[in-house]
Structures are given as structure tokens and as C-alpha cells.
Scaffold this motif. Structure first.
Motif, PDB file in Angstrom:
ATOM      1  N   ASP A 133      13.550   4.645   1.584  1.00 58.16           N
ATOM      2  CA  ASP A 133      12.498   4.818   0.587  1.00 58.16           C
ATOM      3  C   ASP A 133      12.624   4.249  -0.654  1.00 58.16           C
ATOM      4  O   ASP A 133      13.525   4.409  -1.323  1.00 58.16           O
ATOM      5  N   ARG A 160       0.871  -1.181   0.005  1.00 53.97           N
ATOM      6  CA  ARG A 160      -0.104  -0.017   0.103  1.00 53.97           C
ATOM      7  C   ARG A 160       0.979   1.113   0.092  1.00 53.97           C
ATOM      8  O   ARG A 160       2.122   1.223   0.508  1.00 53.97           O
ATOM      9  N   PRO A 161       0.388   2.393  -0.454  1.00 55.01           N
ATOM     10  CA  PRO A 161       1.297   3.724  -0.735  1.00 55.01           C
ATOM     11  C   PRO A 161       1.584   4.057   0.875  1.00 55.01           C
ATOM     12  O   PRO A 161       0.708   4.029   1.621  1.00 55.01           O
ATOM     13  N   GLY A 162       2.851   4.391   1.141  1.00 58.77           N
ATOM     14  CA  GLY A 162       3.275   4.656   2.267  1.00 58.77           C
ATOM     15  C   GLY A 162       3.783   3.571   3.367  1.00 58.77           C
ATOM     16  O   GLY A 162       3.867   3.680   4.361  1.00 58.77           O
ATOM     17  N   ALA A 163       3.540   2.471   2.918  1.00 59.38           N
ATOM     18  CA  ALA A 163       3.744   1.211   3.880  1.00 59.38           C
ATOM     19  C   ALA A 163       5.092   1.356   4.237  1.00 59.38           C
ATOM     20  O   ALA A 163       6.071   1.391   3.603  1.00 59.38           O
ATOM     21  N   LEU A 164       5.273   0.821   5.633  1.00 57.53           N
ATOM     22  CA  LEU A 164       6.455   0.555   6.216  1.00 57.53           C
ATOM     23  C   LEU A 164       6.803  -0.776   6.403  1.00 57.53           C
ATOM     24  O   LEU A 164       6.014  -1.638   6.953  1.00 57.53           O
ATOM     25  N   VAL A 196       3.862   2.930  -6.745  1.00 58.27           N
ATOM     26  CA  VAL A 196       3.554   3.244  -5.176  1.00 58.27           C
ATOM     27  C   VAL A 196       4.905   3.241  -4.438  1.00 58.27           C
ATOM     28  O   VAL A 196       6.239   2.990  -4.911  1.00 58.27           O
ATOM     29  N   ARG A 197       4.867   4.155  -3.503  1.00 60.10           N
ATOM     30  CA  ARG A 197       6.103   4.655  -2.692  1.00 60.10           C
ATOM     31  C   ARG A 197       5.885   4.039  -1.352  1.00 60.10           C
ATOM     32  O   ARG A 197       4.957   3.915  -0.735  1.00 60.10           O
ATOM     33  N   PHE A 198       7.051   3.214  -0.825  1.00 64.66           N
ATOM     34  CA  PHE A 198       7.054   2.615   0.533  1.00 64.66           C
ATOM     35  C   PHE A 198       8.494   2.823   1.115  1.00 64.66           C
ATOM     36  O   PHE A 198       9.414   3.085   0.227  1.00 64.66           O
ATOM     37  N   SER A 199       8.541   2.322   2.258  1.00 63.68           N
ATOM     38  CA  SER A 199       9.829   2.450   3.009  1.00 63.68           C
ATOM     39  C   SER A 199      10.268   1.124   3.418  1.00 63.68           C
ATOM     40  O   SER A 199       9.271   0.157   3.807  1.00 63.68           O
ATOM     41  N   ARG A 224      10.559   3.281  -4.573  1.00 66.85           N
ATOM     42  CA  ARG A 224       9.360   3.365  -5.592  1.00 66.85           C
ATOM     43  C   ARG A 224       9.302   2.025  -6.419  1.00 66.85           C
ATOM     44  O   ARG A 224      10.211   1.811  -6.987  1.00 66.85           O
TER      45      ARG A 224
END
Length: 232
Positions: A203, A130-134, A226-229, A205
């Protein structure tokens, strides 16, 4: 007197397996199309039933329901209905299905009743992460979905299949997607999930795109990103 061993020869078994493989390759896209049409039909039916249920609710409350949970209606399996608005003058609703990216909408307002309509445009979606997932660990599961486009379901089949760009810009439409590049993933035809391993903490993408059997990126098909960390 001649003797003949019982059973099939290796050649006969190979021919049978080849015929089964060819039939499966032909039948799968047809089955997938029928399945998606059935899912769309289920959403449309639930929205039409929702219109009836809303009128019953209005006769009791003099206002339309603003949430589907307030209505006594059982939805089809895997269908979720959201009521976008519910007032004394009208309402709107959206239906989604867990098996497709296609969504359907319905509305009833002062301008009149609008029957269920479905958005069947070509869509490509990264379902996970999901977007912003850690994400903790050294493995990132990327799950993909698509609608409105024929996907190849096996090697040698004509149709689109997924590609992933890891922390890099995608290829232009119509250009052949390079192979043998560490930050570009060519998924096999029919593959809808990939496990990224070895991403450095920080981070990241991921961009998903569809390409044809020659690995040329399809023009006119939206990409998704989607971007995530990642943390250790």
C-alpha cells in the motif's frame, strides 16, 4: 564586388528562437485563462438550456426529470450534466467539463430559481490513480489537475507548479520543499503527469501540493492525496 551567403546566421536564428520562446511564455497563461473561461461559459449555457428543457418536460409529465438522459438536450463538447434531484416541486443540476476542475450548479425549487453559479475556488486534484486502485507492475502514472490558480507553463515562469510526496507527510505551508530527497518529486513547470517507478509491492500514498517558483509550498491551496496498492 562583395558576396554574401544566402540564409540566416546562427546568431540570427538564435535571436528568432529566443523571441518565439518569450512570446510563447507570455501567451500560454493568457490562452489558458481564456480557455478555462470558455469552458465555464459552456457549462453555464448548458445549464440554462437545461432549465428550459426541464420546463418543457414538466409540462408533459407534471414532474421534473431526475436524470439528464431522459431529456432531449445535446450538451457542449466535453461537458457532462448531472441532475441532482427531480421531483414535482423542483430540481437541481451540476455541470462538469473534462478540461477544468471548476464545476457549475443550478437549481429551481419552491424557494425560486437559482441561475448557474460556478465554484472557481483554488483546487488541486490527483486525477490518476484513482483511490483504492490496484496497480500491477512497476510503474504508477500520476496525473494531476488544478483550477483557480495560475500554473507556470515553462522554466523561469512565475506561477505555481506541482510537487509529490511519496509515502511521507507534506511540508508545512510556506516552507521550502526539500530537493534531492528520494520521496519528494519536483515536477517541472507545466508538467501535469509523472511516472513513479520502483515502488515496492504493498500500500502507498501520494500527496500532491503546489509551490511557487522558489519551491515554497503555497499557503491557502488545498492539497490532494490518494491511496493505492501495487502488486507484481
Amino acid at each position: 564586388m562583395s558576396l554574401k551567403a544566402d540564409g540566416f546566421t546562427l546568431l540570427e536564428l538564435s535571436i528568432v528562437l529566443l523571441v518565439i520562446t518569450v512570446l510563447a511564455a507570455i501567451a500560454w497563461p493568457v490562452y489558458s485563462g481564456f480557455r478555462e473561461r470558455a469552458q465555464i461559459a459552456a457549462m453555464q449555457a448548458d445549464l440554462r438550456n437545461l432549465a428550459t428543457t426541464q420546463e418543457i418536460y414538466f409540462s408533459d409529465s407534471q414532474s421534473y426529470a431526475s436524470v439528464a438522459a431522459g431529456l432531449d438536450q445535446e450538451m457542449s463538447p466535453n461537458v457532462t450534466v448531472f441532475i441532482d434531484s427531480g421531483t414535482t416541486t423542483g430540481w437541481g443540476g451540476t455541470a462538469t467539463h473534462a478540461g477544468t476542475l471548476v464545476s457549475c450548479t443550478i437549481a429551481n425549487s419552491r424557494e425560486g430559481y437559482r441561475p448557474p453559479t460556478c465554484d472557481e475556488q483554488v483546487k488541486l486534484k490527483i486525477l490518476q490513480p484513482r483511490p483504492g486502485a490496484l496497480i500491477r507492475g512497476d510503474e504508477v502514472v500520476v496525473s494531476l489537475g488544478a483550477a483557480g490558480v495560475r500554473l507556470a507553463s515553462g522554466s523561469g515562469q512565475r506561477g505555481a507548479h506541482h510537487h509529490l510526496y511519496i509515502d511521507r507527510d507534506p511540508s508545512p505551508p510556506g516552507e521550502v520543499i526539500p530537493r534531492g530527497v528520494s520521496d519528494i518529486v519536483h515536477l517541472d513547470p507545466g508538467e501535469m503527469e509523472f511516472r513513479l517507478r520502483g515502488l515496492a509491492p504493498g500500500d502507498h500514498r501520494v500527496v500532491a501540493a503546489l509551490a511557487d517558483q522558489s519551491h515554497s509550498r503555497l499557503a491557502g491551496v488545498p492539497m490532494d492525496s490518494v491511496r493505492f496498492s501495487v502488486r507484481r
